[in-house]
Design a protein around this motif. Structure first.
Motif, short mmCIF file in Angstrom:
data_model
loop_
_atom_site.label_atom_id
_atom_site.label_comp_id
_atom_site.label_asym_id
_atom_site.label_seq_id
_atom_site.Cartn_x
_atom_site.Cartn_y
_atom_site.Cartn_z
N ARG A 76 75.00 -31.73 -6.06
CA ARG A 76 75.24 -33.17 -5.85
C ARG A 76 76.39 -33.41 -4.88
O ARG A 76 76.38 -34.38 -4.11
N THR A 77 77.39 -32.54 -4.90
CA THR A 77 78.50 -32.66 -3.95
C THR A 77 78.00 -32.52 -2.52
O THR A 77 78.34 -33.32 -1.64
N LEU A 78 77.17 -31.52 -2.27
CA LEU A 78 76.65 -31.30 -0.93
C LEU A 78 75.70 -32.40 -0.50
O LEU A 78 75.61 -32.73 0.69
N TRP A 79 75.00 -33.00 -1.45
CA TRP A 79 74.08 -34.09 -1.13
C TRP A 79 74.81 -35.38 -0.76
O TRP A 79 74.18 -36.32 -0.27
N GLN A 80 76.11 -35.42 -0.93
CA GLN A 80 76.87 -36.59 -0.49
C GLN A 80 76.93 -36.67 1.04
O GLN A 80 77.23 -37.72 1.60
N GLY A 81 76.63 -35.55 1.70
CA GLY A 81 76.70 -35.49 3.15
C GLY A 81 78.11 -35.20 3.62
O GLY A 81 79.08 -35.23 2.84
N GLY A 82 78.25 -34.91 4.89
CA GLY A 82 79.55 -34.59 5.45
C GLY A 82 79.98 -33.17 5.09
O GLY A 82 79.33 -32.48 4.31
N MET A 83 81.11 -32.76 5.66
CA MET A 83 81.64 -31.42 5.39
C MET A 83 82.24 -31.39 3.99
O MET A 83 83.06 -32.24 3.65
N GLN A 84 81.84 -30.41 3.21
CA GLN A 84 82.27 -30.34 1.81
C GLN A 84 82.87 -28.97 1.47
O GLN A 84 82.41 -27.94 1.97
N ASP A 85 83.89 -28.99 0.64
CA ASP A 85 84.43 -27.79 0.00
C ASP A 85 84.26 -27.97 -1.50
O ASP A 85 84.24 -29.10 -2.01
N TYR A 86 84.13 -26.86 -2.20
CA TYR A 86 84.00 -26.92 -3.66
C TYR A 86 84.71 -25.70 -4.23
O TYR A 86 84.42 -24.56 -3.86
N ASP A 87 85.63 -25.94 -5.13
CA ASP A 87 86.40 -24.85 -5.72
C ASP A 87 86.25 -24.92 -7.24
O ASP A 87 87.08 -25.50 -7.94
N GLY A 88 85.15 -24.36 -7.73
CA GLY A 88 84.87 -24.40 -9.15
C GLY A 88 85.24 -23.09 -9.82
O GLY A 88 85.84 -22.19 -9.22
N TYR A 89 84.87 -22.97 -11.08
CA TYR A 89 85.15 -21.74 -11.83
C TYR A 89 84.17 -20.64 -11.44
O TYR A 89 84.55 -19.48 -11.30
N TYR A 90 82.89 -21.02 -11.25
CA TYR A 90 81.86 -20.04 -10.93
C TYR A 90 81.47 -20.04 -9.45
O TYR A 90 81.00 -19.03 -8.94
#
Length: 324
Positions: free
Chosen positions: A136-150
């Motif tokens: 869902r984060t990537l589907w927001q569009g634009g350049m995305q970073d994600y720093d989760g546990y997994y």
């Protein structure tokens, strides 16, 4: 309003056959089709396991109204959620407004192929919830970073996004998964119309969201032939319990089904030429509270089964319209 779907079994059929069945199902009046997303078949004699995203791309070019969904994709180990996000965005662009991403926590049979550790069920469900958040984060569009546990995503952007993002339904077979689906999914997927799973889903935040039940049965010209089809193609239907999530190879499954006797099968799965038996099975899922029922025909007589449903079963449930 109830929708009736057709299961595209990638374990048994190759891409050309699946494409043909999808088109036939649409012409026969099925509301949707669900396609399995596996790396391996359950048993070697089933003989197939095409790449689901390629098959869906081809199906998109031969169907016009048939809603489609994966039943289900595991976006946690074999397929990174960032890659699934891109694949689904492309499919949803090809078939605007008629795709659902169905996700689940997977089976060892398909997910261990890189040599990764196979986590316990609670961990797999945690991974699934985080994977859905990545998508869902990537589907927001634009350049995305994600720093989760997994999962970690760095400088990722999906450029080809559909105008309408597809819903995400989450599969559940226990209370933890049902609660996770209620809080993180747009809908619920259950195998076998298990009312107790739907009840938990509804009580923990899912009330009002769509619910999907996949039910397996077998049709042939005689009840005996219908039993034979299950015994040949899917004897696993007679196995009790959830051991299938943890078995790593087809060889292990083949050892397991050696214990299955043909006479055990009718007790586990409807095997009948009588349309009333099929209608009663669908109605039992409706009575349990499900509003989408997907029918998996066990056997290699898929075209004949589709024609049987067109003439004898679907008219009982025709909704007159489609919706996601």
């Amino acid at each position: 309003m109830v929708e009736i779907g057709f299961k595209l079994a990638s374990e048994v059929f190759g891409p050309h056959e699946l494409i043909s069945y999808a088109k036939h199902a649409e012409d026969a009046g099925f509301d949707f089709a669900s396609i399995s997303d596996h790396y391996h078949p359950w048993l070697s004699q089933q003989g197939n396991s095409p790449f689901v995203w390629s098959t869906l791309g081809a199906i998109s070019q031969v169907t016009e109204d048939l809603n489609l969904m994966t039943g289900v994709t595991c976006p946690t180990i074999r397929q990174h959620p960032a890659l699934v996000a891109q694949a689904v965005a492309t499919v949803a662009t090809l078939i605007p407004g008629r795709f659902i991403l169905g996700v689940g926590s997977g089976e060892n049979l398909n997910e261990h192929i890189y040599g990764d550790h196979w986590p316990s069920a609670p961990i797999r469900i945690e991974m699934l919830a985080e994977a859905v958040d990545v998508i869902r984060t990537l589907w927001q569009g634009g350049m995305q970073d994600y720093d989760g546990y997994y999962y970690h995503v760095e400088n990722a952007q999906i450029y080809t996004l559909p105008e309408e993002l597809p819903p995400i339904y989450m599969a559940a077979d226990g209370p933890i998964a049902a609660t996770t689906a209620a809080n993180n999914g747009d809908g619920l997927i259950v195998s076998g119309g298990k009312k107790e799973i739907l009840d938990i889903f509804n009580k923990t935040g899912g009330k009002g969201k769509p619910s999907y039940s996949e039910t397996s049965l077998s049709w042939a010209e005689t009840d005996e032939k219908a039993v034979d089809l299950v015994y040949r193609w899917w004897p696993l239907m007679a196995i009790k319990g959830n051991i299938s999530w943890d078995i790593p190879t087809q060889t292990h499954f083949e050892e397991l089904v050696k214990n299955v006797k043909k006479e055990d099968i009718p007790e586990k799965i409807p095997c009948s030429s009588d349309p009333q038996v099929h209608m009663d099975k669908i109605k039992s899922n409706i009575d349990a509270g499900f509003d989408r029922i997907c029918i998996q025909q066990i056997g290699n007589n898929q075209h004949e089964f589709i024609d049987f449903y067109k003439e004898e079963v679907l008219p009982e449930f025709q909704s007159g319209q489609k919706r996601l």
